[in-house]
Design a protein around this motif. Structure first.
Motif, PDB file in Angstrom:
ATOM      1  N   TYR A 154       0.840  -1.194   0.000  1.00 34.06           N
ATOM      2  CA  TYR A 154       0.000   0.000   0.000  1.00 34.06           C
ATOM      3  C   TYR A 154       0.877   1.245   0.000  1.00 34.06           C
ATOM      4  N   ASP A 155       1.971   1.171   0.707  1.00 32.54           N
ATOM      5  CA  ASP A 155       2.893   2.299   0.842  1.00 32.54           C
ATOM      6  C   ASP A 155       4.293   1.752   0.537  1.00 32.54           C
ATOM      7  N   PRO A 156       5.123   2.477  -0.226  1.00 30.41           N
ATOM      8  CA  PRO A 156       6.470   1.991  -0.538  1.00 30.41           C
ATOM      9  C   PRO A 156       7.299   1.657   0.702  1.00 30.41           C
ATOM     10  N   ARG A 157       6.995   2.311   1.803  1.00 25.35           N
ATOM     11  CA  ARG A 157       7.728   2.027   3.044  1.00 25.35           C
ATOM     12  C   ARG A 157       7.468   0.608   3.545  1.00 25.35           C
ATOM     13  N   ASP A 158       6.298   0.046   3.182  1.00 28.99           N
ATOM     14  CA  ASP A 158       5.997  -1.326   3.581  1.00 28.99           C
ATOM     15  C   ASP A 158       6.991  -2.292   2.948  1.00 28.99           C
ATOM     16  N   TYR A 159       7.287  -2.096   1.672  1.00 26.86           N
ATOM     17  CA  TYR A 159       8.239  -2.972   0.986  1.00 26.86           C
ATOM     18  C   TYR A 159       9.649  -2.739   1.516  1.00 26.86           C
ATOM     19  N   THR A 160       9.992  -1.504   1.794  1.00 28.41           N
ATOM     20  CA  THR A 160      11.296  -1.192   2.378  1.00 28.41           C
ATOM     21  C   THR A 160      11.444  -1.899   3.726  1.00 28.41           C
ATOM     22  N   HIS A 161      10.368  -1.905   4.490  1.00 29.97           N
ATOM     23  CA  HIS A 161      10.362  -2.586   5.780  1.00 29.97           C
ATOM     24  C   HIS A 161      10.555  -4.092   5.590  1.00 29.97           C
ATOM     25  N   LEU A 162       9.899  -4.682   4.595  1.00 30.28           N
ATOM     26  CA  LEU A 162      10.057  -6.104   4.299  1.00 30.28           C
ATOM     27  C   LEU A 162      11.517  -6.432   3.971  1.00 30.28           C
ATOM     28  N   LEU A 163      12.149  -5.582   3.168  1.00 24.42           N
ATOM     29  CA  LEU A 163      13.557  -5.816   2.821  1.00 24.42           C
ATOM     30  C   LEU A 163      14.439  -5.759   4.066  1.00 24.42           C
ATOM     31  N   ALA A 164      14.185  -4.788   4.925  1.00 25.38           N
ATOM     32  CA  ALA A 164      14.973  -4.666   6.162  1.00 25.38           C
ATOM     33  C   ALA A 164      14.753  -5.883   7.055  1.00 25.38           C
ATOM     34  N   ASP A 165      13.512  -6.326   7.183  1.00 29.40           N
ATOM     35  CA  ASP A 165      13.224  -7.522   7.978  1.00 29.40           C
ATOM     36  C   ASP A 165      13.928  -8.747   7.401  1.00 29.40           C
ATOM     37  N   THR A 166      13.977  -8.838   6.080  1.00 30.67           N
ATOM     38  CA  THR A 166      14.650  -9.965   5.432  1.00 30.67           C
ATOM     39  C   THR A 166      16.144  -9.943   5.736  1.00 30.67           C
ATOM     40  N   ARG A 167      16.749  -8.766   5.709  1.00 29.60           N
ATOM     41  CA  ARG A 167      18.177  -8.670   6.047  1.00 29.60           C
ATOM     42  C   ARG A 167      18.422  -9.124   7.484  1.00 29.60           C
ATOM     43  N   HIS A 168      17.542  -8.728   8.406  1.00 36.34           N
ATOM     44  CA  HIS A 168      17.676  -9.156   9.805  1.00 36.34           C
ATOM     45  C   HIS A 168      17.485 -10.666   9.928  1.00 36.34           C
TER      46      HIS A 168
END
Length: 144
Positions: free
Chosen positions: A120-134
């Motif tokens: 819904y918001d580009p920040r959601d996908y950015t958050h997913l990428l960060a979670d994946t890195r963690h």
């Protein structure tokens, strides 16, 4: 979404990943259904804000595929399904949202990248990428 149909579609996606099994898909659907049922009332609130129906099969299937991908990635670490350099390349691609040319992972690129379009918001996908890195960092830290 019916579990059998979801299983077929998650297997179609995951079947292109080296070492992906029906167990990865079935576990993702089982746990995914539980999670979605547990947060259903919260999803209704998000639905009002975003205009997206939480019962949208495209979103549900993307969620199941993402979970299956993470279960597969965990097994890549635990069972050495990919050699260390392949695994590092897959992790980098998943954490950066970039294409990966590792043999046996080509099928993982397109559906994961489509999550950016579903956000819904580009920040959601950015958050997913960060979670994946963690998540990848935790897997590298050990089986525990």
């Amino acid at each position: 979404m019916q579990a059998e149909r979801a299983l077929d579609q998650v297997m179609e996606y995951g079947g292109r990943l080296t070492g992906f099994t029906e167990e990865h898909a079935a576990e993702a659907i089982r746990r995914g259904q539980y999670i979605l049922q547990s947060i259903h009332s919260g999803l209704l609130g998000v639905s009002v804000r975003t205009g997206r129906d939480p019962r949208d099969e495209t979103l549900i299937l993307a969620f199941y595929r993402e979970l299956a991908l993470l279960f597969w990635l965990d097994d890549c670490h635990d069972r050495a399904l990919l050699n260390p350099s392949q695994l590092a390349a897959v992790e980098q691609a998943l954490g950066q949202g970039t294409p990966c040319t590792v043999a046996g992972f080509e099928g993982g690129n397109v559906p994961r990248a489509s999550l950016a379009g579903l956000a819904y918001d580009p920040r959601d996908y950015t958050h997913l990428l960060a979670d994946t890195r963690h998540y990848c960092a935790a897997l590298r830290a050990g089986k525990a």
